[in-house]
Design a protein around this motif. Structure first.
Motif, PDB file in Angstrom:
ATOM      1  N   LEU A 157      51.758  47.189  32.949  1.00 16.15           N
ATOM      2  CA  LEU A 157      50.416  47.693  32.653  1.00 16.15           C
ATOM      3  C   LEU A 157      49.572  47.922  33.904  1.00 16.15           C
ATOM      4  O   LEU A 157      48.918  48.948  34.037  1.00 16.15           O
ATOM      5  CB  LEU A 157      49.692  46.723  31.717  1.00 16.15           C
ATOM      6  CG  LEU A 157      50.150  46.749  30.261  1.00 16.15           C
ATOM      7  CD1 LEU A 157      49.357  45.753  29.447  1.00 16.15           C
ATOM      8  CD2 LEU A 157      49.996  48.147  29.664  1.00 16.15           C
ATOM      9  N   GLN A 158      49.556  46.952  34.815  1.00 15.86           N
ATOM     10  CA  GLN A 158      48.764  47.128  36.033  1.00 15.86           C
ATOM     11  C   GLN A 158      49.639  47.274  37.272  1.00 15.86           C
ATOM     12  O   GLN A 158      49.128  47.497  38.362  1.00 15.86           O
ATOM     13  CB  GLN A 158      47.808  45.946  36.236  1.00 15.86           C
ATOM     14  CG  GLN A 158      46.743  45.798  35.167  1.00 15.86           C
ATOM     15  CD  GLN A 158      47.256  45.034  33.956  1.00 15.86           C
ATOM     16  OE1 GLN A 158      48.095  44.149  34.077  1.00 15.86           O
ATOM     17  NE2 GLN A 158      46.760  45.377  32.786  1.00 15.86           N
ATOM     18  N   ALA A 159      50.936  47.107  37.107  1.00 13.99           N
ATOM     19  CA  ALA A 159      51.875  47.196  38.226  1.00 13.99           C
ATOM     20  C   ALA A 159      51.404  46.299  39.369  1.00 13.99           C
ATOM     21  O   ALA A 159      50.961  45.180  39.136  1.00 13.99           O
ATOM     22  CB  ALA A 159      52.041  48.643  38.659  1.00 13.99           C
ATOM     23  N   ASP A 174      52.146  42.932  30.747  1.00 18.06           N
ATOM     24  CA  ASP A 174      53.468  43.124  30.149  1.00 18.06           C
ATOM     25  C   ASP A 174      53.842  44.605  30.077  1.00 18.06           C
ATOM     26  O   ASP A 174      53.219  45.460  30.707  1.00 18.06           O
ATOM     27  CB  ASP A 174      53.520  42.479  28.756  1.00 18.06           C
ATOM     28  CG  ASP A 174      52.406  42.998  27.839  1.00 18.06           C
ATOM     29  OD1 ASP A 174      52.033  44.178  27.966  1.00 18.06           O
ATOM     30  OD2 ASP A 174      51.909  42.222  26.995  1.00 18.06           O
ATOM     31  N   PHE A 175      54.865  44.902  29.299  1.00 13.80           N
ATOM     32  CA  PHE A 175      55.311  46.282  29.117  1.00 13.80           C
ATOM     33  C   PHE A 175      54.877  46.762  27.735  1.00 13.80           C
ATOM     34  O   PHE A 175      55.345  46.250  26.722  1.00 13.80           O
ATOM     35  CB  PHE A 175      56.832  46.387  29.264  1.00 13.80           C
ATOM     36  CG  PHE A 175      57.322  45.981  30.627  1.00 13.80           C
ATOM     37  CD1 PHE A 175      57.195  46.838  31.705  1.00 13.80           C
ATOM     38  CD2 PHE A 175      57.886  44.737  30.834  1.00 13.80           C
ATOM     39  CE1 PHE A 175      57.628  46.464  32.968  1.00 13.80           C
ATOM     40  CE2 PHE A 175      58.324  44.352  32.088  1.00 13.80           C
ATOM     41  CZ  PHE A 175      58.191  45.220  33.160  1.00 13.80           C
ATOM     42  N   HIS A 176      53.972  47.728  27.703  1.00 15.64           N
ATOM     43  CA  HIS A 176      53.518  48.347  26.458  1.00 15.64           C
ATOM     44  C   HIS A 176      54.238  49.684  26.302  1.00 15.64           C
ATOM     45  O   HIS A 176      54.027  50.607  27.097  1.00 15.64           O
ATOM     46  CB  HIS A 176      52.000  48.586  26.501  1.00 15.64           C
ATOM     47  CG  HIS A 176      51.180  47.452  25.977  1.00 15.64           C
ATOM     48  ND1 HIS A 176      51.350  46.155  26.400  1.00 15.64           N
ATOM     49  CD2 HIS A 176      50.170  47.419  25.061  1.00 15.64           C
ATOM     50  CE1 HIS A 176      50.478  45.370  25.774  1.00 15.64           C
ATOM     51  NE2 HIS A 176      49.760  46.111  24.953  1.00 15.64           N
ATOM     52  N   THR A 181      54.113  52.775  29.368  1.00 22.93           N
ATOM     53  CA  THR A 181      55.293  52.983  30.217  1.00 22.93           C
ATOM     54  C   THR A 181      55.745  54.441  30.157  1.00 22.93           C
ATOM     55  O   THR A 181      56.157  55.012  31.172  1.00 22.93           O
ATOM     56  CB  THR A 181      56.459  52.072  29.800  1.00 22.93           C
ATOM     57  OG1 THR A 181      56.829  52.332  28.444  1.00 22.93           O
ATOM     58  CG2 THR A 181      56.088  50.607  29.958  1.00 22.93           C
ATOM     59  N   GLN A 182      55.662  55.044  28.981  1.00 17.95           N
ATOM     60  CA  GLN A 182      56.133  56.425  28.848  1.00 17.95           C
ATOM     61  C   GLN A 182      55.365  57.372  29.767  1.00 17.95           C
ATOM     62  O   GLN A 182      55.956  58.158  30.512  1.00 17.95           O
ATOM     63  CB  GLN A 182      56.011  56.901  27.391  1.00 17.95           C
ATOM     64  CG  GLN A 182      57.003  56.246  26.440  1.00 17.95           C
ATOM     65  CD  GLN A 182      56.412  55.048  25.734  1.00 17.95           C
ATOM     66  OE1 GLN A 182      55.595  54.320  26.294  1.00 17.95           O
ATOM     67  NE2 GLN A 182      56.822  54.825  24.491  1.00 17.95           N
ATOM     68  N   SER A 244      52.997  46.858  18.129  1.00 18.69           N
ATOM     69  CA  SER A 244      54.024  46.019  18.749  1.00 18.69           C
ATOM     70  C   SER A 244      55.302  46.016  17.921  1.00 18.69           C
ATOM     71  O   SER A 244      56.387  45.753  18.446  1.00 18.69           O
ATOM     72  CB  SER A 244      53.514  44.585  18.930  1.00 18.69           C
ATOM     73  OG  SER A 244      53.238  43.983  17.681  1.00 18.69           O
ATOM     74  N   GLY A 245      55.180  46.317  16.615  1.00 18.40           N
ATOM     75  CA  GLY A 245      56.351  46.394  15.751  1.00 18.40           C
ATOM     76  C   GLY A 245      56.587  47.783  15.201  1.00 18.40           C
ATOM     77  O   GLY A 245      57.190  47.947  14.138  1.00 18.40           O
TER      78      GLY A 245
END
Length: 374
Positions: A157-159, A174-176, A181-182, A244-245
């Protein structure tokens, strides 16, 4: 920070007095118990880590921090001062395999660093009438080039730009996979940086077995789906469950496999990585959807990221345009790639799947809606 080596360099000139750098460690063990929201981040002491220790000898500083479950990281600084100049290196590692060695100098390291960036900028350029847009493109490409590598974790998210404020990063850093990420990796393709962008897909392939575990456990069907919010190992972290799901995460991620193939036309990548991912994502959609009274496929329940937030209204009984677009894409891509690989029976299967989805929801002015009636 060097462009290709896991080491940072620093040089401070024109010093009048002796200068000694120091490590200021994060406050893992403080008396503060201040809570905060997802944006501000919680106190680091909520992690329950015992505060690490800083030690040193002349010309060297070391910090070791123990984490949870055997995790640890180490910070090392080596430096020397001569004739009013301090020069040194720093590393952060989670294993003892990364050790600083005096095999280079600041000037040599900086030269190879600049060479990498010169090659990076030679791959693409942009010129548009609006200088602000052009400048923004170059700033974003710099940030992308500073984080994306074939052998590194994907951009979170913020790298590397998480605020150094003594708190857990916003949304835990985390990875969203519902947009973040896309979109971070779109520059890989039109920007002619497939080599750096492949790190994203390397991460996804590495965690594929974990995603399939999640798919079977959470959805109860075969195929491939990815949690919308994950750890570095690809394990689900939860959050607003609509996103998230989400059942269409792997379909959007499939788009990156498709683009990597289309821009590279690498048939080995197509056969061994792109088609397996895309076809397994399509199989999941085939397994999770049901046919309605008109014979059109629909999800048992649908959503669209951030629409109506975490409320009951965020659930839709009919396919949202978001979910529908992703399901149509993955079926179309699976059919196209199967044709290229001469897998005729599989191509027919995916074409049939594609034909079983309905039209997008539009209003009386032909404007796309979120979902039927919305």
């Amino acid at each position: 920070m060097h462009a290709t080596q896991a080491v940072g360099w620093f040089r401070i000139e024109n010093l009048k007095n002796k200068f000694e750098p120091r490590i200021d460690p994060p406050p893992y063990n403080t008396k503060s118990k201040t809570g905060a929201g997802s944006v501000e981040g919680d106190d680091l002491n909520r992690l329950g880590y015992k505060q690490g220790k800083v030690s040193g000898t002349p010309g060297a500083i070391n910090y070791i921090q123990e984490g949870w479950g055997g995790f640890r990281y180490e910070v090392n600084v080596l430096y020397k001062q001569n004739n009013g100049v301090v020069e040194g290196t720093w590393t952060i590692s989670t294993t003892s395999s990364i050790k600083q060695k005096a095999t280079s100098t600041y000037d040599n390291a900086f030269a190879s660093h600049k060479k990498w960036w010169a090659n990076f900028w030679s791959k693409s350029s942009l010129h548009v009438p609006d200088e602000r847009i052009e400048n923004q493109w170059y700033m974003e490409m710099y940030k992308w080039g500073a984080t994306a590598r074939a052998d590194s974790p994907p951009i979170s998210l913020q790298a590397v730009w998480t605020a150094d404020n003594g708190r857990i990063p916003p949304w835990k850093g985390d990875f969203h996979h519902d947009l973040n990420t896309q979109l971070s990796y779109w520059p890989s393709y039109s920007g002619n940086h497939l080599e750096e962008g492949i790190g994203y897909l390397n991460h996804l392939d590495k965690n594929k077995s974990n995603y399939k575990r999640y798919t079977s456990m959470f959805f109860g069907v075969d195929g491939l789906n990815v949690p919308g919010v994950t750890t570095l190992e690809g394990t689900e972290m939860g959050g607003w469950i609509q996103y998230s799901g989400s059942p269409t995460v792997s379909s959007w991620l499939a788009h990156h496999y498709y683009l990597q193939w289309r821009y590279s036309m690498d048939t080995i990548f197509l056969r061994n990585r792109a088609y397996p991912w895309i076809s397994e994502a399509a199989a999941f959609i085939e397994n999770i959807t049901e046919k309605d009274s008109s014979g059109k496929r629909k999800l048992p329940i649908s959503s669209s990221p951030e629409i109506f937030n975490n409320s009951l209204e965020a659930w839709f009984s009919n396919n949202t345009n978001y979910d529908l677009a992703l399901m149509k894409f993955v079926a179309h891509a699976a059919a196209e790639l199967a044709d290229v690989l001469n897998k005729r029976d599989e191509s027919d299967r995916w074409k049939k799947l594609l034909s079983e989805f309905g039209d997008y929801s539009i209003d009386d002015k032909n404007v796309l809606m979120f979902a039927p009636g919305k």
